[in-house]
Motif scaffolding. Structure first.
Motif, PDB file in Angstrom:
ATOM      1  N   SER A  70       7.004  -4.207   8.312  1.00  0.00           N
ATOM      2  CA  SER A  70       7.541  -2.920   8.720  1.00  0.00           C
ATOM      3  C   SER A  70       8.418  -2.386   7.596  1.00  0.00           C
ATOM      4  O   SER A  70       8.805  -3.123   6.691  1.00  0.00           O
ATOM      5  CB  SER A  70       8.344  -3.043  10.021  1.00  0.00           C
ATOM      6  OG  SER A  70       9.439  -3.924   9.845  1.00  0.00           O
ATOM      7  N   ASP A  72      11.533   0.732   6.371  1.00  0.00           N
ATOM      8  CA  ASP A  72      12.530   1.762   6.642  1.00  0.00           C
ATOM      9  C   ASP A  72      12.590   2.633   5.393  1.00  0.00           C
ATOM     10  O   ASP A  72      13.218   2.273   4.407  1.00  0.00           O
ATOM     11  CB  ASP A  72      13.889   1.119   6.931  1.00  0.00           C
ATOM     12  CG  ASP A  72      14.936   2.144   7.335  1.00  0.00           C
ATOM     13  OD1 ASP A  72      14.800   3.333   6.954  1.00  0.00           O
ATOM     14  OD2 ASP A  72      15.907   1.753   7.997  1.00  0.00           O
ATOM     15  N   LYS A  75      15.893   3.697   3.831  1.00  0.00           N
ATOM     16  CA  LYS A  75      16.616   2.655   3.108  1.00  0.00           C
ATOM     17  C   LYS A  75      15.788   2.046   1.990  1.00  0.00           C
ATOM     18  O   LYS A  75      16.250   1.123   1.309  1.00  0.00           O
ATOM     19  CB  LYS A  75      17.042   1.546   4.074  1.00  0.00           C
ATOM     20  CG  LYS A  75      18.015   1.986   5.149  1.00  0.00           C
ATOM     21  CD  LYS A  75      18.388   0.814   6.050  1.00  0.00           C
ATOM     22  CE  LYS A  75      19.375   1.226   7.114  1.00  0.00           C
ATOM     23  NZ  LYS A  75      19.748   0.090   7.999  1.00  0.00           N
TER      24      LYS A  75
END
Length: 123
Positions: A70, A72, A75
């Motif tokens: 996964s 982000d 970030k």
């Protein structure tokens, strides 16, 4: 330049879980995908899993159903959740960042690598 900082490796018993993280910093424009590769002792570096900025994922057959990648994007961080670990998962895990940058007449592609984090699965 791009810096990749990995964390989360360690020693775990068979059947256990670990979560790897990789944070990218520096010249992060043009990111196409991030992912994880691994290299066991005496073997070549192999793909584990990748995820594109569009969310498409790819897994090695040996980890499908056990590992989940996964990301982000805010970030510039990618994660690898590893469940049901087996001794054959023991390896150094390397974070990879793949860039694609368009230019007149084509696309330039670049790969960046982290320093690697050790994952040992043993009793």
């Amino acid at each position: 330049q791009v810096q990749l900082v990995e964390s989360g490796g360690g020693l775990v018993q068979p059947g256990g879980s670990l979560r790897l993280s990789c944070a990218a910093s520096g010249s992060v424009f043009g990111i196409y995908a991030m992912g994880w590769y691994r290299q066991a002792l005496g073997r070549e570096r192999d793909l584990v899993a990748t995820i594109t900025t569009g969310g498409s994922t790819k897994y090695a057959d040996s980890v499908k159903g056990r590992f989940t990648i996964s990301g982000d994007s805010a970030k510039n961080t990618v994660y690898l959740q590893m469940n049901s670990l087996a001794t054959e998962d023991t390896a150094v895990y390397y974070c990879n960042l793949h860039k694609k940058i368009g230019r007149s007449g084509g696309v330039d592609e670049f790969d960046y690598w982290g320093q690697g984090t050790h994952v040992t699965v043993s009793l």
